[in-house]
Design an enzyme around this catalytic site. Structure first.
Site, PDB file in Angstrom:
ATOM      1  N   LYS A 182      28.825  89.126 131.860  1.00 38.36           N
ATOM      2  CA  LYS A 182      30.178  89.681 131.879  1.00 38.36           C
ATOM      3  C   LYS A 182      30.695  89.900 130.465  1.00 38.36           C
ATOM      4  CE  LYS A 182      32.909  89.338 135.083  1.00 38.36           C
ATOM      5  NZ  LYS A 182      33.846  89.151 136.188  1.00 38.36           N
TER       6      LYS A 182
ATOM      7  N   ASN B 233      32.901  94.697 140.785  1.00 35.01           N
ATOM      8  CA  ASN B 233      33.989  94.265 139.895  1.00 35.01           C
ATOM      9  C   ASN B 233      33.892  94.868 138.507  1.00 35.01           C
ATOM     10  OD1 ASN B 233      33.835  92.530 142.001  1.00 35.01           O
ATOM     11  ND2 ASN B 233      34.262  90.679 140.815  1.00 35.01           N
TER      12      ASN B 233
ATOM     13  N   GLU C 202      35.698  82.800 136.760  1.00 36.09           N
ATOM     14  CA  GLU C 202      34.578  83.450 137.449  1.00 36.09           C
ATOM     15  C   GLU C 202      33.772  82.436 138.245  1.00 36.09           C
ATOM     16  OE1 GLU C 202      34.393  86.684 136.868  1.00 36.09           O
ATOM     17  OE2 GLU C 202      32.730  87.029 138.238  1.00 36.09           O
ATOM     18  N   ASP C 203      33.359  82.848 139.428  1.00 36.69           N
ATOM     19  CA  ASP C 203      32.414  82.046 140.216  1.00 36.69           C
ATOM     20  C   ASP C 203      32.857  80.596 140.358  1.00 36.69           C
ATOM     21  OD1 ASP C 203      31.056  84.396 140.401  1.00 36.69           O
ATOM     22  OD2 ASP C 203      29.270  83.761 139.311  1.00 36.69           O
TER      23      ASP C 203
ATOM     24  N   TYR D  25      38.015  83.553 103.174  1.00 38.01           N
ATOM     25  CA  TYR D  25      37.774  82.125 103.431  1.00 38.01           C
ATOM     26  C   TYR D  25      38.724  81.337 102.546  1.00 38.01           C
ATOM     27  CZ  TYR D  25      35.297  77.895 104.759  1.00 38.01           C
ATOM     28  OH  TYR D  25      34.990  76.649 105.241  1.00 38.01           O
TER      29      TYR D  25
END
Lengths: 374, 374
Positions: A89, A314, A131-132, A34
């Site tokens: 997914k 898919n 997607e979609d 960090y």
């Protein structure tokens, strides 16, 4: 049943989470990973942005993005409706291909806004899985993103589907002892999936494809064709056949359904050529159930479902495509890559049979095989 | 040193990854958590979008977003320069508060585009942490997002800094036995951090604050004040003092530096009131080193660095703020919440001393304490 699933999702909360890959237990961990450590990394990446691929999440991350305009077979159900699919997914990306995917659903369905949004958030990602997203907008959105971004962009409903269908059809053709290049193929559905399937089959050498939308066969000169269907009319239907599904199915060697449940009947199949291939891929309700299709004379039947043999899904493709693209630094996913992926996937089934034209989703070598084809 | 850090980042690749929270080992896992299971979840969320908070990543996720326009003290170094910081914050979110944060860096620095992009991707996130966005754009961007989104949005450079500074100043005032409300406070830097620190200190009851930018003290009527600085001139500098740092420091009880390394000298500190408080928070190079500040007469000295006592760092604040906001379903992070968070953080140090006005970053109760104050 649905209620039980919703309850399970409620109880589960998120299906994916993040995980630290470095410790933050001691002061020295903070100093390195960090502050002040990130200062050196930031200074370096400001000068050498390409190294983001080697020293950040960009190395292994994919955004799974939807506007919720065409979710599964459920239609335009918006971003929250799309979220379970995108998160699912992302879960598969990690479980199958060790890819760090994050689901992103959009509060806009305007194509220009979608393109701008994806361009804006692209820098931290190694790839974009669209997607979609409904046709025909999906074609232009994908094209503009592929052209403008330097990371792989793939609309999975199009190309994931096309690759797995081609793989399945290659093996199905072997089973029925026909040449893929000579098949008469009927595709029901001219949206994202049907269009991409038709184009990839043409690239693979198929010559006789008829696409059907709700108005029937798409042919050159049909009244009121949209730009994208006019293009399909140029590429397919060499004999310019008009008519509906009944007419198209006469003498067809293969039917590929990416449209809606239940539209195929026994008499459609009876009209097909001997040793017919039927891919009834609508989800969750296929165009015809396997039992009925076989009874009507189909030789090889596949669906999109996991509870029947020959699951054409898919999920056999997208994890390996992006695994390969990330590993090889692929910037655009090309037709030769898609063809190679389909062939490699098909070849995983050494001796295809009527009940096994495609590897099982749990097959351990799928991702590696597809990735290596990239 | 920097080279060694860059090498470590190269070797490490990503510092965070995703992780599956459900198994995908058997067919039944796919059926439930992917297809057809997600269909039921999607149908449900299409009708009941608010349940996304309970059955998706939205439950526990924060987007850490930057346009790279003001990264650490490095300036406008763009999205790739910003990425290590955003990924580092995502790492801290997970390690400290079990929040699933994902870094997003933007290829645009246009305020309208930033607002539209964040709005577009908001649905899958439970909160938005804006980071390293330059002033004055950051104020308007944050305001528009807070107003338009139904999830908590916080620009951490502003409010995380303000909360931790207030917490530190409360305890520092106790140590030097002065009343916070009567302190003469000089803030060097009128950007995101300085502005938010000034405003929160005013909310906490401080009355005598002078803010300085590169041109010196900000006062009502100063030539060419921008809108945001004109507002600051109204709120601060009650005596309308003009002049530079030297003039402002005369009789000051506290100095808060959020500007640039090395600008404070021994004679500045010598001009301050007895028992002076010096917060030299510029990173990685403080406005003055603690040793020098003490030698010049400062009673309490803090920096942003982990290698000196009294580390005033946002990392003490942002994990708990979002943990609390997510757990309590907080939609807007309000001033009373910020005040409570600062007080709770300060109270973690039961008996503050010159060398310990703020809890250590590794203190086990920080996140819970800040979260409960939300």
């Amino acid at each position: 049943m649905d209620k039980k699933i919703v309850t399970a999702f409620m109880k589960q909360g998120a299906r994916i989470e993040t995980r630290a890959r470095v410790p933050l237990k001691e002061k020295k961990d903070f100093s390195l990973w960090y502050t002040p450590g990130v200062g050196a990394a930031s200074t370096h990446l400001a000068k050498h942005p390409k190294d983001a691929r080697n020293m950040s999440v960009k190395k292994n991350s994919v955004a799974v993005i939807s506007d919720g305009s065409a979710v599964l077979g459920l239609g335009n159900i918006g971003p929250y409706g799309a979220l379970p699919v995108m998160e699912g997914k992302a879960l598969i990306f990690k479980s199958r291909a060790d890819i760090d995917a994050w689901p992103i659903v959009l509060s806009t369905q305007d194509p220009d806004e979608i393109v701008r949004t994806v361009q804006a958030i692209a820098p931290a990602f190694g790839g974009i899985n669209l997607e979609d997203i409904a046709a025909p907008q999906c074609f232009d959105i994908e094209k503009r993103l592929v052209e403008s971004l330097d990371i792989p962009v793939m609309h999975d409903d199009q190309h994931g589907t096309a690759i797995v269908v081609l793989a399945g059809l290659m093996n199905a053709a072997r089973v029925v002892k026909k040449d893929l290049k000579r098949l008469k193929i009927v595709i029901s559905g001219a949206g994202a999936a049907g269009t991409a399937v038709a184009k990839l089959l043409l690239t693979a050498g198929a010559k006789d494809i008829i696409l059907l939308d709700r108005k029937g066969a798409i042919f050159k000169g049909r009244d009121g064709l949209s730009a994208h269907k006019a293009e399909l009319a140029e590429l397919t239907n060499p004999r310019g056949e008009a008519g509906g599904l009944e007419e198209a199915m006469r003498g067809a060697d293969a039917f590929i359904g990416v449209s809606g449940g239940g539209l195929l009947h026994a008499d459609h199949i009876a009209r097909m050529a001997p040793r017919a291939i039927v891919f009834a891929l609508a989800n969750p309700d296929p165009e015809i159930l396997p039992e009925a299709a076989k009874k009507a004379g189909a030789a090889v039947v596949a669906t999109g479902r996991s509870d029947f043999p020959n699951q054409i899904n898919n999920a056999l493709v997208f994890p390996g495509i992006f695994r390969g693209a990330l590993d090889k630094g692929v910037k655009k996913i090309t037709d030769p890559m898609k063809l190679r992926a389909a062939k490699a996937l098909a070849a995983l089934v050494a001796r295809p049979t009527k009940e096994r034209i495609i590897p099982d989703i749990l097959h351990p070598r799928i991702v590696k095989t597809v990735a290596e084809a990239m």
